[in-house]
Design an enzyme around this catalytic site. Sequence first.
Site, short mmCIF file in Angstrom:
data_model
loop_
_atom_site.label_atom_id
_atom_site.label_comp_id
_atom_site.label_asym_id
_atom_site.label_seq_id
_atom_site.Cartn_x
_atom_site.Cartn_y
_atom_site.Cartn_z
N GLU A 1 -7.37 -0.35 9.22
CA GLU A 1 -7.13 -0.85 7.86
C GLU A 1 -5.63 -1.06 7.76
O GLU A 1 -4.86 -0.13 7.51
CB GLU A 1 -7.61 0.16 6.81
CG GLU A 1 -9.13 0.32 6.74
CD GLU A 1 -9.84 -0.80 5.98
OE1 GLU A 1 -9.19 -1.81 5.62
OE2 GLU A 1 -11.06 -0.67 5.75
N GLU B 1 -8.82 -11.31 2.91
CA GLU B 1 -8.86 -10.36 4.04
C GLU B 1 -9.35 -11.04 5.32
O GLU B 1 -8.79 -10.82 6.39
CB GLU B 1 -9.79 -9.19 3.68
CG GLU B 1 -9.93 -8.19 4.81
CD GLU B 1 -10.95 -7.09 4.52
OE1 GLU B 1 -11.51 -7.08 3.41
OE2 GLU B 1 -11.18 -6.27 5.42
N HIS C 1 -15.11 -9.42 8.47
CA HIS C 1 -15.67 -10.43 7.55
C HIS C 1 -15.69 -11.81 8.22
O HIS C 1 -15.57 -11.90 9.43
CB HIS C 1 -14.92 -10.40 6.23
CG HIS C 1 -14.80 -8.99 5.71
ND1 HIS C 1 -15.80 -8.35 5.03
CD2 HIS C 1 -13.81 -8.05 5.87
CE1 HIS C 1 -15.43 -7.10 4.76
NE2 HIS C 1 -14.24 -6.89 5.27
N HIS D 1 -9.13 -4.94 9.65
CA HIS D 1 -9.43 -5.16 8.22
C HIS D 1 -8.19 -5.00 7.37
O HIS D 1 -7.14 -4.54 7.84
CB HIS D 1 -10.49 -4.15 7.74
CG HIS D 1 -11.85 -4.40 8.29
ND1 HIS D 1 -12.87 -4.91 7.54
CD2 HIS D 1 -12.35 -4.23 9.54
CE1 HIS D 1 -13.95 -5.04 8.29
NE2 HIS D 1 -13.66 -4.63 9.52
ZN ZN Z 1 -12.92 -5.22 5.39
#
Ligand code: ZN
Length: 181
Positions: A144, A28, A9, A77
Amino acid sequence: MRIFINPGHAPDPKDDPGAVNHKLGLKESVVARRIGERVATYLANVGYEVSVFQFDGLQRICDEANGWGADLFVSIHCNAFDGVARGTETFYARYSRAGRRLAEYINDRIVKTVKSNYDGWDRGTKEAGYYVLMNTDMPAVLVETAFIDNISDAKILIEQEDAFARAIACGITDWHKLYLP
Ligand SMILES: [Zn+2]
């Protein structure tokens, strides 16, 4: 060896925060950036060439990594689901053996380094058809780190930011030493 780090992002003013924990005011994009920069520092300190690139366009991210001639691509992420799910998982591109091994080394290091009180913390490695995995030319993974929308995981992200970074950097060096002949 060239390592391309892509924090997921894009922070302000791009306004692509990714998942947000509103209770804690935690984005995030910001967590991923902080971890990514620490990973880059660890890797640069042991002699790797590192590029950190955060952007809200996926093709551009792939173009930057491919154009630079990266040997490895690592996207960072935070997960989000229903506020209850917890843990860490790492994705790799289908049919990529090198990517799968990189995902395994990184995931192993995270579950050993980051302290959690949760039995299901290790969600393992999984193949996925994510854009950045399928459109980069080098072994690529998407980490993640933890579920930012779960309060316990979000606290782990805040308090153990450096542990995530150390683990990801060690996973990369494991791959370099153990997988790459
Ligand atoms: Zn993400």
